[in-house]
Design a protein around this motif. Structure first.
Motif, PDB file in Angstrom:
ATOM      1  N   ASP A  91       0.818  -1.210   0.000  1.00 31.40           N
ATOM      2  CA  ASP A  91       0.000   0.000   0.000  1.00 31.40           C
ATOM      3  C   ASP A  91       0.853   1.262   0.000  1.00 31.40           C
ATOM      4  OD1 ASP A  91      -2.282  -1.550  -0.027  1.00 31.40           O
ATOM      5  OD2 ASP A  91      -2.677  -1.339   2.135  1.00 31.40           O
ATOM      6  N   LYS A 116       1.755   6.810  -6.770  1.00 31.44           N
ATOM      7  CA  LYS A 116       0.727   7.793  -7.120  1.00 31.44           C
ATOM      8  C   LYS A 116       1.241   9.211  -6.905  1.00 31.44           C
ATOM      9  CE  LYS A 116      -3.307   4.973  -5.968  1.00 31.44           C
ATOM     10  NZ  LYS A 116      -4.427   4.816  -5.022  1.00 31.44           N
ATOM     11  N   TRP A 117       1.891   9.426  -5.765  1.00 29.44           N
ATOM     12  CA  TRP A 117       2.411  10.761  -5.466  1.00 29.44           C
ATOM     13  C   TRP A 117       3.431  11.182  -6.513  1.00 29.44           C
ATOM     14  CZ3 TRP A 117       7.313  12.565  -4.338  1.00 29.44           C
ATOM     15  CH2 TRP A 117       7.381  13.893  -3.927  1.00 29.44           C
ATOM     16  N   LYS A 137       2.339   1.772  -3.437  1.00 28.49           N
ATOM     17  CA  LYS A 137       1.329   2.291  -4.365  1.00 28.49           C
ATOM     18  C   LYS A 137       1.102   3.776  -4.136  1.00 28.49           C
ATOM     19  CE  LYS A 137      -1.160  -2.067  -4.851  1.00 28.49           C
ATOM     20  NZ  LYS A 137      -2.370  -2.807  -4.466  1.00 28.49           N
ATOM     21  N   ASP A 138       1.023   4.180  -2.862  1.00 31.69           N
ATOM     22  CA  ASP A 138       0.817   5.597  -2.555  1.00 31.69           C
ATOM     23  C   ASP A 138       1.994   6.444  -3.024  1.00 31.69           C
ATOM     24  OD1 ASP A 138      -1.649   5.076  -1.462  1.00 31.69           O
ATOM     25  OD2 ASP A 138      -0.954   5.111   0.621  1.00 31.69           O
TER      26      ASP A 138
END
Length: 72
Positions: free
Chosen positions: A42, A49-50, A45-46
């Protein structure tokens, strides 16, 4: 001699109990590691994305900084 045999039996029982506890602890550790791996996925993934969202802004800021350095 009988006392020695009884003592050995007690020691063997202790070892069996400790082995059972070790197996339980290993199971708990494996479950915890599964949770940690999910958390890491997780987080990765974050971060991705950032980076995807911020990359255009960072590139624009770099161009501005390059222009300012050229004008010096």
């Amino acid at each position: 001699m009988l006392n020695e045999i009884q003592g050995m039996i007690v020691e063997i029982q202790k070892i069996r109990n400790q082995f059972g506890q070790l197996q339980e602890n290993l199971q708990q550790l494996q479950e915890a590691l599964t949770g940690v791996n999910r958390f890491l996925d997780d987080v990765n993934k974050d971060v991705a994305k950032w980076q995807f969202k911020s990359q255009p802004r960072l590139a624009r800021m770099q161009k501005i900084a390059d222009r300012l350095n050229e004008n010096k």
